[in-house]
Design an enzyme around this catalytic site. Structure first.
Site, PDB file in Angstrom:
ATOM      1  N   ILE A  14       0.793  -1.042   0.074  1.00 31.75           N
ATOM      2  CA  ILE A  14      -0.018  -0.055  -0.015  1.00 31.75           C
ATOM      3  C   ILE A  14       0.894   1.366   0.106  1.00 31.75           C
ATOM      4  O   ILE A  14       0.546   2.256  -0.719  1.00 31.75           O
ATOM      5  CB  ILE A  14      -1.010  -0.108   1.067  1.00 31.75           C
ATOM      6  CG1 ILE A  14      -1.774  -1.179   1.277  1.00 31.75           C
ATOM      7  CG2 ILE A  14      -1.857   1.134   0.972  1.00 31.75           C
ATOM      8  CD1 ILE A  14      -2.625  -1.430   2.504  1.00 31.75           C
ATOM      9  N   LEU A  61      12.364   1.744  12.292  1.00 32.41           N
ATOM     10  CA  LEU A  61      11.949   2.583  12.972  1.00 32.41           C
ATOM     11  C   LEU A  61      11.787   2.166  14.460  1.00 32.41           C
ATOM     12  O   LEU A  61      11.533   3.078  15.290  1.00 32.41           O
ATOM     13  CB  LEU A  61      10.295   2.779  12.352  1.00 32.41           C
ATOM     14  CG  LEU A  61      10.659   3.865  11.213  1.00 32.41           C
ATOM     15  CD1 LEU A  61       9.146   3.595  10.379  1.00 32.41           C
ATOM     16  CD2 LEU A  61      11.134   5.323  11.465  1.00 32.41           C
ATOM     17  N   SER A 127      -6.779  -1.228  10.510  1.00 32.77           N
ATOM     18  CA  SER A 127      -7.591  -2.229  10.015  1.00 32.77           C
ATOM     19  C   SER A 127      -8.832  -2.461  10.534  1.00 32.77           C
ATOM     20  O   SER A 127      -9.133  -2.391  11.603  1.00 32.77           O
ATOM     21  CB  SER A 127      -6.568  -3.577  10.072  1.00 32.77           C
ATOM     22  OG  SER A 127      -7.437  -4.670   9.804  1.00 32.77           O
ATOM     23  N   TYR A 152      -1.367  -9.678  15.609  1.00 34.28           N
ATOM     24  CA  TYR A 152      -1.096  -8.654  14.784  1.00 34.28           C
ATOM     25  C   TYR A 152      -2.509  -7.595  14.983  1.00 34.28           C
ATOM     26  O   TYR A 152      -2.369  -6.621  15.100  1.00 34.28           O
ATOM     27  CB  TYR A 152      -1.233  -9.304  13.367  1.00 34.28           C
ATOM     28  CG  TYR A 152      -1.695  -8.478  12.413  1.00 34.28           C
ATOM     29  CD1 TYR A 152      -1.064  -7.277  11.950  1.00 34.28           C
ATOM     30  CD2 TYR A 152      -2.948  -8.541  11.729  1.00 34.28           C
ATOM     31  CE1 TYR A 152      -1.586  -6.428  10.875  1.00 34.28           C
ATOM     32  CE2 TYR A 152      -3.448  -7.659  10.929  1.00 34.28           C
ATOM     33  CZ  TYR A 152      -2.644  -6.562  10.393  1.00 34.28           C
ATOM     34  OH  TYR A 152      -3.138  -5.803   9.569  1.00 34.28           O
ATOM     35  N   LYS A 156      -2.812  -3.464  16.211  1.00 31.85           N
ATOM     36  CA  LYS A 156      -3.426  -2.463  15.493  1.00 31.85           C
ATOM     37  C   LYS A 156      -4.592  -1.559  16.371  1.00 31.85           C
ATOM     38  O   LYS A 156      -4.510  -0.420  16.329  1.00 31.85           O
ATOM     39  CB  LYS A 156      -4.398  -2.844  14.342  1.00 31.85           C
ATOM     40  CG  LYS A 156      -3.431  -3.361  12.993  1.00 31.85           C
ATOM     41  CD  LYS A 156      -2.822  -2.224  12.404  1.00 31.85           C
ATOM     42  CE  LYS A 156      -1.799  -2.630  11.473  1.00 31.85           C
ATOM     43  NZ  LYS A 156      -0.711  -1.801  10.961  1.00 31.85           N
TER      44      LYS A 156
HETATM   45  N1  UFG Z   1      -9.295 -17.132   1.610  1.00 30.46           N
HETATM   46  C1  UFG Z   1      -9.360 -18.420   1.104  1.00 30.46           C
HETATM   47  N2  UFG Z   1      -8.409 -19.003   0.582  1.00 30.46           N
HETATM   48  C2  UFG Z   1      -7.085 -18.432   0.619  1.00 30.46           C
HETATM   49  C3  UFG Z   1      -6.973 -17.210   1.244  1.00 30.46           C
HETATM   50  C4  UFG Z   1      -8.071 -16.652   1.569  1.00 30.46           C
HETATM   51  O1  UFG Z   1     -10.386 -18.977   0.799  1.00 30.46           O
HETATM   52  O2  UFG Z   1      -5.995 -18.985   0.128  1.00 30.46           O
HETATM   53  C5  UFG Z   1     -10.570 -16.418   2.090  1.00 30.46           C
HETATM   54  C6  UFG Z   1     -10.412 -16.333   3.573  1.00 30.46           C
HETATM   55  O3  UFG Z   1     -10.890 -17.448   4.363  1.00 30.46           O
HETATM   56  C7  UFG Z   1     -11.376 -15.193   3.903  1.00 30.46           C
HETATM   57  C8  UFG Z   1     -11.125 -14.514   2.479  1.00 30.46           C
HETATM   58  O4  UFG Z   1     -10.534 -15.487   1.558  1.00 30.46           O
HETATM   59  O5  UFG Z   1     -12.583 -15.556   4.005  1.00 30.46           O
HETATM   60  C9  UFG Z   1     -10.146 -13.110   2.592  1.00 30.46           C
HETATM   61  O6  UFG Z   1      -8.725 -13.750   2.961  1.00 30.46           O
HETATM   62  P1  UFG Z   1      -7.603 -12.850   3.282  1.00 30.46           P
HETATM   63  O7  UFG Z   1      -6.472 -13.690   3.770  1.00 30.46           O
HETATM   64  O8  UFG Z   1      -7.231 -12.198   1.909  1.00 30.46           O
HETATM   65  O9  UFG Z   1      -7.959 -11.401   4.055  1.00 30.46           O
HETATM   66  P2  UFG Z   1      -8.750 -11.610   5.606  1.00 30.46           P
HETATM   67  O10 UFG Z   1      -9.924 -10.911   5.566  1.00 30.46           O
HETATM   68  O11 UFG Z   1      -8.473 -12.618   6.370  1.00 30.46           O
HETATM   69  O12 UFG Z   1      -7.599 -10.661   6.307  1.00 30.46           O
HETATM   70  C10 UFG Z   1      -7.728  -9.265   6.242  1.00 30.46           C
HETATM   71  C11 UFG Z   1      -6.411  -8.505   6.299  1.00 30.46           C
HETATM   72  C12 UFG Z   1      -5.626  -8.500   7.448  1.00 30.46           C
HETATM   73  C13 UFG Z   1      -6.722  -8.507   8.700  1.00 30.46           C
HETATM   74  C14 UFG Z   1      -7.693  -9.485   8.604  1.00 30.46           C
HETATM   75  C15 UFG Z   1      -8.573  -9.357   9.778  1.00 30.46           C
HETATM   76  O13 UFG Z   1      -5.647  -8.852   5.092  1.00 30.46           O
HETATM   77  O14 UFG Z   1      -4.844  -7.517   7.658  1.00 30.46           O
HETATM   78  O15 UFG Z   1      -8.537  -9.316   7.487  1.00 30.46           O
HETATM   79  O16 UFG Z   1      -9.370 -10.572   9.776  1.00 30.46           O
HETATM   80  F1  UFG Z   1      -5.883  -8.484   9.865  1.00 30.46           F
END
Ligand code: UFG
Length: 342
Positions: A14, A61, A127, A152, A156
């Site tokens: 980002i 930092l 976040s 993590y 935040k």
């Molecule tokens: N997912 C899959 N397969 C994968 C990866 C993700 O099905 O290989 C699904 C996850 O289960 C979720 C969705 O895709 O339902 C999004 O997953 P991400 O890992 O891309 O994102 P998250 O929502 O889990 O994570 C985000 C931010 C983090 C934060 C988190 C809080 O990336 O910084 O939300 O839950 F901490």
């Protein structure tokens, strides 16, 4: 003279997109990054996009003496955007102290230096993780925060509290926390984007790497959620749209338009998409076949979340502009460029 902005973590995902948007708006950007999760070549690509090479300083930092030396070297910084932090949810569960030390100490070092060297303004990368699984959707800024699912996520929440309390104690300081939903996509040039080290945790990089042949298949984590197709729902925000929200927040602070000296805003699109919808949209937009399989839920995942963006829209005058289709096309374009695929 153009205003000088420090972007910590400015070679990251980002961060790099935000540097580009700041430069396009005429700001003079200085990046600090320890390159723990990014590459120095990002500077060349920022320069290719904007024609301007940002100043760059490599250090951590969390090291207070180096942070002090930085502000002595750059006495004209007017605002900071603080992205630099560890961000892997799973890793933070195994290495909590690494996350607390890095994420909290670097923020505190910066805040102390802001007071000492008279830098009044900071935009902080927070976040939607601070909301956990909210009882009602969409999530507004007054939706209560919940106990974090991971160290993590807790960093935040604690960082937000540190800023709130330090702003209360320090009238001259102004901070805005932006609570991001799920940033995805890449710059339309294909020159900068997300470059995860190792196996991606996040959905879109896993999809693009699978489409590029680096991974065998995408695992969809659970199809027994209480959603229309059973897969989990998120609010996926285009990274360039998100970067523009930072420029708006910086201008708000520099022009003294903020209503309080600590504010926080949701930055999302207001639309929730399921994992399955996203996968199908990716296949439709790119025409690339993608092998996928539904597996067990991933521990710690929430069922659904998406933003109420009315405060960001009305108060900041910022709107997400890009569609999911356009955004996924930029993610694929970036992956193809990185892997030299035609
Ligand atoms: N997912 C899959 N397969 C994968 C990866 C993700 O099905 O290989 C699904 C996850 O289960 C979720 C969705 O895709 O339902 C999004 O997953 P991400 O890992 O891309 O994102 P998250 O929502 O889990 O994570 C985000 C931010 C983090 C934060 C988190 C809080 O990336 O910084 O939300 O839950 F901490």
């Amino acid at each position: 003279m153009s205003k000088q902005i420090l972007v910590t973590g400015g070679t990251g995902y980002i961060g790099s997109h935000t540097v580009v948007e700041l430069q396009k708006e005429g700001f003079d950007v200085v990046i600090v990054d320890n390159l723990s999760n990014s590459r120095i070549e990002v500077l060349d690509n920022i320069e290719k996009i904007t024609g301007i090479r940002p100043a760059f300083e490599q250090f951590d930092l969390a090291e207070r003496d180096k942070t002090d030396a930085f502000f002595q070297k750059y006495p004209n910084i007017e605002a900071i955007i603080h992205f630099a932090a560890h961000k892997a949810v799973g890793e933070s569960v195994g290495k909590p102290l690494m996350y607390y030390r890095n994420n909290l100490v670097s923020l505190m070092n910066l805040l102390e230096c802001m007071k000492k060297y008279d830098v009044a303004n900071m935009v902080f990368s927070s976040s939607c993780t601070v909301y956990g699984q909210p009882a009602t959707l969409p999530v507004t800024e007054s939706t209560p925060r919940q106990e974090a699912e991971s160290p993590y996520g807790n960093t935040k929440a604690i960082c937000e509290d540190i800023m709130r309390d330090f702003c209360k104690a320090t009238d001259s300081l102004n901070c805005i926390a932006l609570r991001y939903f799920n940033p995805i996509g890449a710059h339309e040039s294909g020159l900068i984007g997300e470059f995860p080290v190792g196996i991606p945790n996040n959905l879109v990089p896993f999809i693009t790497q699978t489409a590029a042949g680096l991974r065998d298949e995408l695992k969809i984590f659970g199809d027994d959620y209480n959603t229309a197709d059973g897969t989990a729902i998120r609010d996926y925000i285009n990274v360039v749209d998100l970067s523009k929200a930072h420029v708006v927040a910086i201008n708000r602070l520099l022009n003294n338009k903020n209503k309080k000296n600590y504010e926080y805003f949701n930055v999302g699109t207001g639309n929730g998409y399921s994992v399955m919808q996203l996968v199908k949209t990716f296949i439709e937009v790119t025409g690339v076949q993608l092998k996928y399989q539904v597996v067990e839920r991933r521990t710690g995942d929430i069922e659904k979340i998406y933003a109420d963006t009315s405060i960001a829209n009305n108060e900041l005058g910022w709107h997400a502009e890009k569609s999911l289709e356009e955004t996924l096309a930029t993610a694929w374009n970036w992956e193809k460029n990185v892997r030299n695929i035609d």
